[in-house]
Each structure stands twice: as structure tokens, then as C-alpha cells.
Design a protein around this motif. Structure first.
Motif, PDB file in Angstrom:
ATOM      1  N   TRP A   1       0.838  -1.203   0.000  1.00  0.00           N
ATOM      2  CA  TRP A   1       0.000   0.000   0.000  1.00  0.00           C
ATOM      3  C   TRP A   1       0.868   1.247   0.000  1.00  0.00           C
TER       4      TRP A   1
ATOM      5  N   ARG B   1      -2.966  11.916  -8.888  1.00  0.00           N
ATOM      6  CA  ARG B   1      -2.523  10.539  -8.605  1.00  0.00           C
ATOM      7  C   ARG B   1      -1.021  10.445  -8.339  1.00  0.00           C
TER       8      ARG B   1
ATOM      9  N   TRP C   1      -5.574   9.190  -0.513  1.00  0.00           N
ATOM     10  CA  TRP C   1      -6.072   7.815  -0.344  1.00  0.00           C
ATOM     11  C   TRP C   1      -4.912   6.825  -0.408  1.00  0.00           C
TER      12      TRP C   1
ATOM     13  N   GLU D   1      -3.456   3.152  -1.898  1.00  0.00           N
ATOM     14  CA  GLU D   1      -3.638   2.323  -3.097  1.00  0.00           C
ATOM     15  C   GLU D   1      -2.618   1.192  -3.080  1.00  0.00           C
TER      16      GLU D   1
ATOM     17  N   GLY E   1      -4.115  -2.281  -7.381  1.00  0.00           N
ATOM     18  CA  GLY E   1      -5.069  -1.266  -7.802  1.00  0.00           C
ATOM     19  C   GLY E   1      -6.216  -1.052  -6.842  1.00  0.00           C
TER      20      GLY E   1
ATOM     21  N   THR F   1      -8.177   0.424  -3.654  1.00  0.00           N
ATOM     22  CA  THR F   1      -8.067   1.728  -3.016  1.00  0.00           C
ATOM     23  C   THR F   1      -8.874   1.772  -1.727  1.00  0.00           C
TER      24      THR F   1
ATOM     25  N   SER G   1     -11.256   7.693   0.470  1.00  0.00           N
ATOM     26  CA  SER G   1     -10.441   8.908   0.408  1.00  0.00           C
ATOM     27  C   SER G   1     -10.852   9.899   1.493  1.00  0.00           C
TER      28      SER G   1
ATOM     29  N   PRO H   1     -10.052   9.117  -5.831  1.00  0.00           N
ATOM     30  CA  PRO H   1      -9.240   8.455  -6.827  1.00  0.00           C
ATOM     31  C   PRO H   1      -9.928   8.508  -8.176  1.00  0.00           C
TER      32      PRO H   1
ATOM     33  N   SER I   1      -9.784   3.861 -11.609  1.00  0.00           N
ATOM     34  CA  SER I   1      -9.065   3.046 -10.641  1.00  0.00           C
ATOM     35  C   SER I   1      -9.822   1.767 -10.339  1.00  0.00           C
TER      36      SER I   1
ATOM     37  N   HIS J   1      -8.916  -2.124 -11.380  1.00  0.00           N
ATOM     38  CA  HIS J   1      -8.886  -3.173 -10.363  1.00  0.00           C
ATOM     39  C   HIS J   1      -9.767  -4.348 -10.763  1.00  0.00           C
TER      40      HIS J   1
END
Length: 299
Positions: free
Chosen positions: A53, A64, A93, A95, A99, A101, A104, A223, A227, A231
Motif C-alpha cells: 500500500w 494521482r 487515499w 492504493e 489497484g 483503493t 479517500s 481516486p 481506478s 482493479h
């Protein structure tokens, strides 16, 4: 039938073996507003440290970007900002490498003289919340508090506590200290209690009140939308990579099993058992009888 059952079992095993790791972002000090020059520490509290992470953010100047690359000092799954600036205001956030997350959070950095310290994370219904109105040099001056643009009350010590918050307490708060100025507005989020079996005496909580000043809640940049899409694509590809070898091996096993069964049937059909001596004797007697009958008919 056996091949189909084995295939289903292997598929179920591969799906169950793929778990989704989770992480939550914490901030110290826990405040959605900060003065320029303050230091702040952000950390990803994770279930699995092997997920890798990292901290990312969206601001007015970057998108990002990862901690330790263009901002902050990275230490594993944590990030430290020693001197935060107004341009650092934005959405932060966690991540993972896959991918995934976390939820946030929004941090606002001001160059003004007054801030409202409010919880940076959502507050659960039924809990108490304390809002602090402070200057750079003092945190106990008399302050007036507002919600959605409407005056609530003045607190002599500069902090206001909301007991047993409900969804109706959700809204946009700010404070004002005479002679120093007004803080930026900060949105307070209230979440529902965890779902449990309701008690017969439980009374429904008041419904959420609409802001009276026409101010709408701030929209979190969060995000980027792709994203979650990336994922999802990664998870699908992961399932395919795990599933395909099982499917191919099972298909080969079933094919070999069927070929083996067909080969055995052909071998059995081609085997001819030789006649016994008794059967040969019966055949000779039968030929003699036929010869005798034929001769007698001739005379």
C-alpha cells in the motif's frame, strides 16, 4: 461426469483462494483543516503488508501522485509531510499494487489565522463529536459556530460538542473568532450504525436535514474513476490465469480417459477364444452324420 465435477471443484477452489485486501487511511493530527507550516503524518492501516500500500493524492497542481516521488517522505505504507502548504490541499487515499483503493479523505490547508478542527473521517451515529475553533497561538478563545450558514451558538472556550450525533447533524460547519477571523468551512459526515437486530424499544433517528443556506456538500475528487475499473480488470485476469491451467489439465485428463476406454473395447472385440477339443469332436461327428445321410440317399 467425474471430469465435470472435478472441473467445478477446481474452479471453486481458485475463486475462494483470491481474497481482497483492505486498508484504511489515518491522519495525525486527526483534522480536516490545517495551518500552513504544520506537519502531518498519514498512514495506511492494512490487513496484509504484502499488498504494497502507498499514499496517493489529487490536488489542484497534480493528479494521482505518489508519496515520496514528488511530495512527502515515504516510510513503507506511511507518509510524512514536515511543512504542509496551501497547494497540498486535496484528496488523499491509499492504493495497493493490485489497484485496490481505500476510502479517500479531504485535507484543507489554509494560510489564514483561524481553522476549525473537525473529524477527518466519518462519525458513526450515536457518538459524540467535538469541534475546535483555534488560532495559530491559542485554542481556547470564545468562538461562534455555524452550520450550513446558520448560527448555532457561541462557546466561551472555543470548542463545541455535539452529543449522540445523528444524520441530521451532518452538514457544513465553520467558526468565527472575534478579532482573528473566520475558518474555512468543513463538511461533517455521519454514517449509520452497523446493522443489528432492532430492539422493540428502538426509535427511528431523525431524517437528515437539508442545508438552510443552500450550500451543497463538497464533491470529493477521490481516486480517478478508472481506478476501480482497472482493479476489476485485474481481478478478472487473475481468475483467468488461475482457472485456465486447471481447465486445460482437466480437459486432457478427460480426453485420455475416454481414449483409454475406447481402446479397451476394441481389444476385447478382437479377441477370439479357440475351440476346445470337445467342440472339435462334435464338429467331426456332425460331418460324419452328414456324409452318411448323403450316401444313403444316393442308393
Amino acid at each position: 461426469m467425474e471430469g465435470t465435477s472435478l472441473l467445478l471443484l477446481l474452479c471453486l477452489t481458485s475463486l475462494l483462494s483470491c481474497t481482497t485486501n483492505q486498508a484504511s487511511l489515518t491522519v495525525s493530527p486527526s483534522s480536516s483543516q490545517m495551518f500552513e507550516g504544520d506537519s502531518v503524518s498519514l498512514s495506511c492501516e492494512e490487513d496484509d503488508s504484502s499488498a504494497g500500500w502507498t499514499l496517493r493524492r489529487n490536488t489542484t497542481t497534480d493528479t494521482r501522485t505518489e508519496c515520496g516521488v514528488t511530495w512527502g517522505r515515504s516510510a513503507g505504507s506511511s507518509c510524512y509531510i514536515s511543512f504542509i502548504l496551501s497547494k497540498h490541499s486535496g484528496v488523499y487515499w491509499c492504493e495497493s499494487r493490485e489497484g485496490a483503493t481505500s476510502k479517500s479523505i479531504t485535507i484543507s490547508v489554509t494560510g489564514g489565522s483561524v481553522i476549525l478542527q473537525s473529524p477527518v473521517l466519518p462519525v458513526m451515529e450515536g457518538h459524540d463529536v467535538t469541534l475546535h475553533c483555534k488560532t495559530k497561538t491559542s485554542s481556547n478563545l470564545p468562538a461562534a459556530f455555524y452550520k450550513d450558514g446558520s448560527f448555532i451558538r457561541t462557546e466561551p472556550a472555543g470548542h463545541m460538542t455535539i452529543r449522540h450525533v445523528t444524520r441530521s447533524d451532518e452538514g457544513l460547519y465553520k467558526c468565527d473568532i472575534t478579532g482573528h477571523g473566520e475558518s474555512p468551512p468543513s463538511w461533517l459526515t455521519v454514517t449509520d450504525r452497523p446493522t443489528t437486530t432492532p430492539s422493540p424499544t428502538t426509535t427511528p433517528s431523525p431524517t437528515s436535514a437539508a442545508p438552510t443556506s443552500g450550500v451543497t456538500p463538497p464533491i470529493s475528487a477521490g481516486p480517478p474513476p478508472d481506478s476501480d475499473h482497472h482493479h476489476l480488470v485485474f481481478r478478472v485476469l487473475l481468475h483467468l490465469v488461475v482457472f485456465c491451467p486447471y481447465f486445460i489439465s482437466t480437459f486432457i485428463m478427460v480426453s485420455l480417459y475416454r481414449q483409454r476406454s475406447t481402446g479397451n473395447d476394441l481389444l476385447v472385440s478382437m479377441v477370439i477364444t479357440p475351440p476346445t477339443q470337445a467342440e472339435e469332436g462334435l464338429d467331426d461327428d456332425y460331418d460324419d452324420v452328414i456324409t452318411a445321410v448323403t450316401t444313403e440317399h444316393h442308393f
